[in-house]
Design a protein around this motif. Structure first.
Motif: not given
Length: 93
Positions: A85-93, A64-70, A39-47
């Protein structure tokens, strides 16, 4: 690791351990957002976003950043088209 978020991160780690120990019939995924997510860095949606494995995703400058929307898009995409399935993964721009 910042002391202010250690309790929350520790709890999330415990949840991940429980999921990994669960019966194979339980279908789950666990997404770890970028380091600059919150919430401290909501960012802009990029899609768009990148998907990684267990390691924090960073760009060429080490950011390392990603918006809430993305981040929400990544969750919805995984629900509609499961790839982890049954896994952890990461997301970022």
């Amino acid at each position: 690791f910042p002391d202010a978020i250690k309790p929350e991160a520790s709890e999330a780690g415990d949840v991940l351990d429980d999921l990994r120990a669960s019966d194979e019939s339980l279908d789950w995924f666990f997404i770890s957002p970028a380091g600059g997510f919150g919430s401290f860095a909501p960012g802009e949606e990029t899609g768009t976003y990148r998907v990684g494995g267990e390691i924090l995703l960073v760009d060429d400058e080490g950011t390392s950043f990603i918006s809430g929307a993305d981040f929400g898009r990544a969750v919805a995409d995984e629900i509609t088209t499961p790839r982890h399935r049954r896994a952890r993964f990461t997301v970022a721009y």
